[in-house]
Design an enzyme around this catalytic site. Sequence first.
Site, PDB file in Angstrom:
ATOM      1  N   ARG A  33       0.814  -1.227   0.000  1.00  0.00           N
ATOM      2  CA  ARG A  33       0.000   0.000   0.000  1.00  0.00           C
ATOM      3  C   ARG A  33       0.847   1.277   0.000  1.00  0.00           C
ATOM      4  NH1 ARG A  33      -5.118  -1.678   3.921  1.00  0.00           N
ATOM      5  NH2 ARG A  33      -6.358  -2.574   2.225  1.00  0.00           N
ATOM      6  N   LYS A  74     -15.061 -18.603   5.174  1.00  0.00           N
ATOM      7  CA  LYS A  74     -16.525 -18.603   5.165  1.00  0.00           C
ATOM      8  C   LYS A  74     -17.157 -18.442   3.793  1.00  0.00           C
ATOM      9  CE  LYS A  74     -17.077 -16.288   9.622  1.00  0.00           C
ATOM     10  NZ  LYS A  74     -17.449 -14.937  10.051  1.00  0.00           N
TER      11      LYS A  74
HETATM   12  C1  3PG Z   1      -8.680  -2.617   4.963  1.00  0.00           C
HETATM   13  O1  3PG Z   1      -7.532  -2.941   5.206  1.00  0.00           O
HETATM   14  O2  3PG Z   1      -9.607  -3.438   4.894  1.00  0.00           O
HETATM   15  C2  3PG Z   1      -8.947  -1.167   4.666  1.00  0.00           C
HETATM   16  O3  3PG Z   1      -7.849  -0.381   5.013  1.00  0.00           O
HETATM   17  C3  3PG Z   1     -10.212  -0.703   5.333  1.00  0.00           C
HETATM   18  O4  3PG Z   1     -10.143  -0.915   6.719  1.00  0.00           O
HETATM   19  P1  3PG Z   1     -11.432  -1.394   7.520  1.00  0.00           P
HETATM   20  O5  3PG Z   1     -11.799  -2.757   6.997  1.00  0.00           O
HETATM   21  O6  3PG Z   1     -11.028  -1.397   8.964  1.00  0.00           O
HETATM   22  O7  3PG Z   1     -12.530  -0.394   7.237  1.00  0.00           O
END
Ligand code: 3PG
Length: 395
Positions: free
Chosen positions: A35, A197
């Site tokens: 990322r 799941k």
């Molecule tokens: C993730 O890693 O899924 C995203 O950064 C979003 O985070 P969240 O699922 O806690 O909203």
Amino acid sequence: MKTIDSYNFAGKKAVVRVDLNVPLNPDFSVRDFTRINAVIATVKKIVADGGSAILMSHMGRPKDGFEDKFSLKHVVAPLSEKLGLEVKFGGDPIGAEADEMAANLQPGEVMLLDNLRFYKEEKKGDEEFAKKLASRGDVWVMDAFGTAHRAHASTAVIAKFVDEKVSGYVMGREVENAKKITENPQRPFTAIMGGAKVSDKILLIERIMEVADNIIIGGGMAYTFFKAQGGTIGNSLCEEDKLDLALELIEKAKAKGVNLVLPVDSVCGDKFGEDAAVASYDSNAIADGYMGLDIGPKAAEEFSKIIKESKSILWNGPMGVSEWENFANGTTTVATAVAEATEAGAFSLIGGGDSAAAVNTLGFGDRVSYISTGGGAMLELMEGKVLPGIAALED
Ligand code: 3PG
Ligand code: MG
């Protein structure tokens, strides 16, 4: 929708929502750079145009205010290094220090705010909070694809309070790659679904059935299908309330002429543990006291063959508990087949989250076509849902 390429940032301050929610090691070093690497092009473009960037993100799911382990200060150094310039740390995302730093930010400079989720207002989509974040810049750049499925203050609500908004490079790339799979994929098209799941993947399986030639199912969710068909699955994972649904999916696949493939055999453990005693069984005849923790060798071979004959591949979810050596073979074999198919000209897209982590950890990251930065977001995009972070960019 305006894209970053069509925008000149000269003399502008950009408020940029990125997804720097990266996994950290116990010593707070970054464990996976996917990322961070992804957002570099967007930030470089802003700076190269002669603009400045106020970066903002969340990290993890903090419960109640500041927590050191969720602070974005841990990514300042690695981000600076990848960018080749010093990123200033603004601290408290709505604090006076950040205000001052943003006000004095010069063309070519980049700053990063601390975790937006230290304020409940972020997830609630609070308008005042969004307005505050927006007020520091001339333009909002949305590039947090991994969080685009959340209607939060910084990912969607903020759009109301900015004069100009553009999508960043990550957003563009993710949507473009998803389309290669969901719109007229090269055939044969094989979708590989894994994870614990069925309930997490139902919508995706149903949607992908409209376009796929083969749907391969592995991971914990496979056992719900075996149980539904009358198999004995020992202590394997099973969603009792999804048995009918599993049968329906099998029937639907038949009716559509989609080849739905389950793992004929499984590597099982006598407990859910890295040091479990290991035995192999046919997946519909697992002994009492054992649970399927990976696909077996026969299944791995069958899956490999289908994958290697494919021209488009979507992979979402590991085949077993790939972090444990005894149960990693299925995921490694599938990863190898995906890499080989890609090298032979297939397009392969790896859905983010667990599958991306597995592919990177196993060392196949460079041998697939595209690894998404989104877990849930990519899933929802592929399911055909409208992501709030994308909708907010439209007029
Ligand atoms: C993730 O890693 O899924 C995203 O950064 C979003 O985070 P969240 O699922 O806690 O909203
Ligand atoms: Mg998530």
